[in-house]
Design a protein around this motif. Sequence first.
Motif, PDB file in Angstrom:
ATOM      1  N   ILE A  23      36.500  34.470  44.838  1.00  0.00           N
ATOM      2  CA  ILE A  23      36.982  35.586  44.004  1.00  0.00           C
ATOM      3  C   ILE A  23      37.758  36.578  44.863  1.00  0.00           C
ATOM      4  O   ILE A  23      38.873  36.969  44.515  1.00  0.00           O
ATOM      5  N   ARG A  31      38.794  31.150  38.827  1.00  0.00           N
ATOM      6  CA  ARG A  31      38.898  31.413  37.393  1.00  0.00           C
ATOM      7  C   ARG A  31      38.240  30.327  36.555  1.00  0.00           C
ATOM      8  O   ARG A  31      37.588  30.619  35.555  1.00  0.00           O
ATOM      9  N   LEU A  34      34.544  30.682  36.914  1.00  0.00           N
ATOM     10  CA  LEU A  34      34.081  31.892  36.225  1.00  0.00           C
ATOM     11  C   LEU A  34      34.084  31.696  34.711  1.00  0.00           C
ATOM     12  O   LEU A  34      33.207  32.205  34.005  1.00  0.00           O
ATOM     13  N   HIS A  38      30.777  32.315  32.538  1.00  0.00           N
ATOM     14  CA  HIS A  38      30.746  33.411  31.570  1.00  0.00           C
ATOM     15  C   HIS A  38      29.615  33.255  30.545  1.00  0.00           C
ATOM     16  O   HIS A  38      28.930  34.218  30.205  1.00  0.00           O
ATOM     17  N   SER A 124      38.132  42.163  40.674  1.00  0.00           N
ATOM     18  CA  SER A 124      37.292  41.357  41.570  1.00  0.00           C
ATOM     19  C   SER A 124      35.825  41.737  41.426  1.00  0.00           C
ATOM     20  O   SER A 124      34.949  40.869  41.400  1.00  0.00           O
ATOM     21  N   ASP A 127      34.375  40.242  38.373  1.00  0.00           N
ATOM     22  CA  ASP A 127      34.139  38.803  38.537  1.00  0.00           C
ATOM     23  C   ASP A 127      32.909  38.525  39.402  1.00  0.00           C
ATOM     24  O   ASP A 127      32.123  37.621  39.103  1.00  0.00           O
ATOM     25  N   ARG A 130      29.926  39.158  37.409  1.00  0.00           N
ATOM     26  CA  ARG A 130      29.731  38.050  36.459  1.00  0.00           C
ATOM     27  C   ARG A 130      29.024  36.878  37.138  1.00  0.00           C
ATOM     28  O   ARG A 130      28.101  36.284  36.550  1.00  0.00           O
TER      29      ARG A 130
ATOM     30  N   TYR B 307      39.012  34.461  30.414  1.00  0.00           N
ATOM     31  CA  TYR B 307      40.142  33.835  31.108  1.00  0.00           C
ATOM     32  C   TYR B 307      40.941  32.938  30.173  1.00  0.00           C
ATOM     33  O   TYR B 307      42.164  32.957  30.169  1.00  0.00           O
TER      34      TYR B 307
END
Lengths: 322, 322
Positions: A23, A31, A34, A38, A124, A127, A130, B307
């Motif tokens: 990240i 991405r 992530l 999520h 960032s 993220d 997350r 995303y």
Amino acid sequence: LENIVERLLNGDRRALARMVTLIENEIPAARRYLAELHQYAGRAHIVGVTGAPGAGKSTLVTHLVREWRRRDAKVGVVAVDPTSPLTGGAILGDRIRMMELSGDPRVFIRSMASRGSLGGLAASTRDVVRAMDAAGYNPINIETVGTGQDEVEVMRTAHTVLVVCAPGMGDDIQAIKAGILEIADIFVVSKADKPGADQTVAELSMLLSLDPTRRQHDKSRPYWKIPVLKTSAIKDQGITQVVDAIQQHYAYLVESGMLAHRAQRQVRSEVEALVLHAVVNQLKAKTSEDDWQKLVEDITSRERDPYSVANELEEKIGLRQP
Amino acid sequence: LENIVERLLNGDRRALARMVTLIENEIPAARRYLAELHQYAGRAHIVGVTGAPGAGKSTLVTHLVREWRRRDAKVGVVAVDPTSPLTGGAILGDRIRMMELSGDPRVFIRSMASRGSLGGLAASTRDVVRAMDAAGYNPINIETVGTGQDEVEVMRTAHTVLVVCAPGMGDDIQAIKAGILEIADIFVVSKADKPGADQTVAELSMLLSLDPTRRQHDKSRPYWKIPVLKTSAIKDQGITQVVDAIQQHYAYLVESGMLAHRAQRQVRSEVEALVLHAVVNQLKAKTSEDDWQKLVEDITSRERDPYSVANELEEKIGLRQP
């Protein structure tokens, strides 16, 4: 790297550390991971801690983490310091205390440096939170220095924001007025063993009483009165009260519907930020520094105007039909 | 409307007033006219005046305009007030003095209210200044209240920034520390007839001496030492000195090459802002509030991730190939 998501979800600390690095370095694969993570995130209570340098943020966070560990939580810490990538801004003693904590397998600490454009740090941090959230850390602390725009943006990621002031830092209180007051949920006066602590508490309480946006307008609705709490790291006082207040604030957010409301607002601003970030990247990819130089000179020499140049760039990135 | 550009260039005040309205209301045609006007702009010295409410900005601007008129200039004023669309934030006396000035055919005054998104105000102000500049107004004053992000952005449009403080407003000086110091070129202590004016001058001078970025590092290069000047509207004192300092600062900007350097930086940030604004408009056009509601709910319920939603929106606006 292939099963990094699975390993992270299974509590593998090295997988989480790796993800944070991806990240931070804006590796495109991050991405994808992530996006998968999520669905497992959204359970953590995110607690922001901010204040001027020297206010005692790192010490407070260290003590908060210890108290949460006593309450059997698995705790994450993101220390954001735009000024000092190496030391994280913390003095040596704080660093040592933090390192003691990081030996605990149910504590995950990561410091992050600011880089790149405005808003990049907030993205960032979001993220990284997350990823920690998906890995089961709860609560997650975000610690920032100062009250610049970047830091305020980072703090918007948090559900509960603590503002830390040391006694006798009158300047701080003025600075608080300027920007941070609107996002504060709890004030903590640190170093309560020092003279002037009670006066600082009184000043902050006064400041809060003067803010009309913080008054209870509708008695029938849940209301959060910002507490001003004192802590002393030396005397080990006040920490349980701060953790209690943090938990009470979370209960208030749930009860009032603010938690859901904030989450929705944050999701929208995150999506918009992702799109704008993509635009900035496209612009960079399609326009070299030499191109920019030429365009800027054409405009300052009045051969071209900024509007037609903007149109041209919009066509280049596909935003406008030629 | 057809020959609005020609009429504006010929000094028709009604054409200029009409253009400002087109800009404020974001009428698409305004862009076309502004693109034409751009080649005639770039001559005006743009002077920003900022400070806390009650610091005496409007009074100062009124007196500055009078002094410039004595020096035979054709003067423009843009009063930007994000808080009060109706009154422009000025108290009645100021408004009356301003209105007296506006009877002068070589003075053009316009107040603008903040609307829409962050950055929108800075863009509109830049466009209004461009129109006044093309119409031959020089200098052009921009007056803003407060030191929020919007106002700092507006102030970046100016070549020379005056920060106004009233005596005994200690809080102000702290607020200045927080944000405005880096963009100040001249400090003005207003109401110098009141007690405490000299102390405020001393405090500001001290503050400036503590700022390492403001020191002269290279003796061979042109250097601007920020002056701290006193004015008294009642005694009609200090105004000529302020106008002299403003003109000296402009000479410094030209001599040091800063004027050209700033212009280039501003042009680039304007073009980038225009492109980002176009993206925001495209997003609005392609995504209704209901669409947003649905997308946000899908993300908060963890059915989708931010995303992939951002990617979808990027495709929608043409930024990314499906």
